[in-house]
Design a protein around this motif. Structure first.
Motif, short mmCIF file in Angstrom:
data_model
loop_
_atom_site.label_atom_id
_atom_site.label_comp_id
_atom_site.label_asym_id
_atom_site.label_seq_id
_atom_site.Cartn_x
_atom_site.Cartn_y
_atom_site.Cartn_z
N ASP A 123 0.77 -1.22 0.00
CA ASP A 123 -0.08 0.01 0.06
C ASP A 123 0.85 1.26 0.13
O ASP A 123 1.54 1.44 0.94
CB ASP A 123 -0.85 -0.02 1.30
N ASN A 124 0.84 2.09 -0.98
CA ASN A 124 1.85 2.95 -1.18
C ASN A 124 1.58 4.23 -0.60
O ASN A 124 1.95 5.32 -0.85
CB ASN A 124 2.23 3.34 -2.75
N THR A 125 0.56 4.18 0.36
CA THR A 125 0.25 5.50 1.32
C THR A 125 0.47 5.14 2.78
O THR A 125 0.26 5.82 3.55
CB THR A 125 -1.01 5.75 1.23
N THR B 35 -4.53 7.56 5.03
CA THR B 35 -4.37 9.08 4.80
C THR B 35 -5.85 9.89 4.67
O THR B 35 -6.05 11.01 4.95
CB THR B 35 -3.50 9.18 3.49
N GLN B 36 -6.48 9.13 3.87
CA GLN B 36 -7.81 9.47 3.71
C GLN B 36 -8.79 9.68 5.06
O GLN B 36 -9.47 10.70 5.39
CB GLN B 36 -8.74 8.51 2.63
N PHE C 30 5.89 3.69 1.25
CA PHE C 30 5.03 4.78 0.65
C PHE C 30 5.48 5.61 -0.58
O PHE C 30 6.92 5.49 -0.77
CB PHE C 30 4.45 5.95 1.51
N THR D 177 -7.38 4.09 2.22
CA THR D 177 -6.00 4.34 3.00
C THR D 177 -6.11 5.08 4.30
O THR D 177 -7.32 5.75 4.44
CB THR D 177 -5.25 5.30 1.90
N TYR E 294 2.91 9.59 11.09
CA TYR E 294 1.97 10.60 10.70
C TYR E 294 1.77 11.84 11.33
O TYR E 294 1.91 13.31 10.91
CB TYR E 294 0.43 10.09 10.41
#
Length: 281
Positions: A49-51, A186-187, A57, A184, A210
């Motif tokens: 998962d690149n996030t 991030t979302q 990431f 993700t 984060y």
């Protein structure tokens, strides 16, 4: 015209036969130990998962970076194998592995009993835990304060699986008795920042990184989620016993040489290796 039809039918039969042979070969490969193939081709495909900072990431320059990126590259460099990093939808990770589009799942992938039925895990290389992230001014100071509150989680994450498997901890008390699911983290954090959810269920390692990068740690509270979601390991197909053995040997060799600690210090400023990696055998 009849002759043309015969030719077309013959070609169709040949094509169908080739497809069946190809499918049979693919099935055979998936169900056999592929270590010699990886060594011969000097390449292996890892899905991630690149996030998922800081494990793996895509940075602002479009490069794949992170702790797992560095660690996997270092492990396979020991065997002269180059890693081809393939971004995947996290909810499809086991399907991608089974279909042969990737050879490993390596990106903060937690060990759970359910996943053990689908994949062969390496040794645990990092211990982690699930936490609940809330704003400090939210009034949420303990898990019971989540009554009728909106919780978010990443779809198909170990945290969400633990949330479902242990309903008495959070699921039975939160609003709608379920979590808002995101592709993700991030979302999910964006929605938390904008008060569209009241709390986020997330891996502690992701949350710490984060919030530190956003310089927002002082504005949020981290609560233990009281959920056992499993520590981080690498997931392979059941047949790839040699591959997993080589990964485990790579972990120990890198730790003995200090390379594992060097990568850990780079991303976490501490030695995060799990006890299994530190053990001398």
């Amino acid at each position: 015209m009849k002759q043309l039809k015969k030719v077309i039918i013959a070609l169709s039969i040949i094509l169908a036969g080739l497809i069946l042979v190809a499918c049979a070969q693919t099935t055979k490969e998936k169900n056999s130990d592929q270590w010699d193939t990886f060594v011969k081709n000097k390449k292996i495909v890892i899905g991630f998962d690149n996030t998922f900072v800081p494990m793996g990431f895509k940075n602002e320059e479009g490069e794949n970076v992170g702790f797992d990126i560095d660690l996997a590259n270092a492990v396979f460099a020991e065997y002269g194998i180059k890693v081809d990093w393939k971004p995947i939808t996290w909810s499809m990770k086991e399907a991608e592995l089974e279909n042969g589009t990737i050879d490993l799942i390596w990106n903060g992938y937690s060990v759970t009993d359910e996943r053990k039925q689908k994949v062969l895990f390496s040794d645990i290389y990092m211990e982690t835990e699930e936490v609940l992230i809330v704003k400090k001014d939210s009034g949420i100071a303990k898990l019971s304060d989540m009554a009728d509150k909106v919780i978010g989680a990443q779809a198909a994450s170990s945290g969400y699986e633990a949330f479902i498997s242990n309903p008495e901890v959070l699921k039975d008390i939160v609003k709608d008795k379920d979590a808002v699911q995101y592709s993700t983290f991030t979302q999910a954090f964006i929605d938390l920042e904008n008060d569209r959810i009241d709390a986020l269920l997330v891996d502690k390692v992701y949350a710490n990184y984060y919030l530190a990068q956003k310089n927002e740690s002082q504005n949020y509270r981290m609560l233990s989620a009281d959920l056992e979601s499993g520590d981080f390991a690498v997931g392979a197909r059941k047949a790839d016993v040699t591959l997993v053995k080589k990964i485990n040997e790579g972990f120990k060799k890198l730790y003995k040489e200090g390379k594992f600690q060097e990568i850990s210090q780079k991303w976490f400023h501490e030695d995060t290796a799990a006890p299994a990696i530190k053990e001398e055998k």
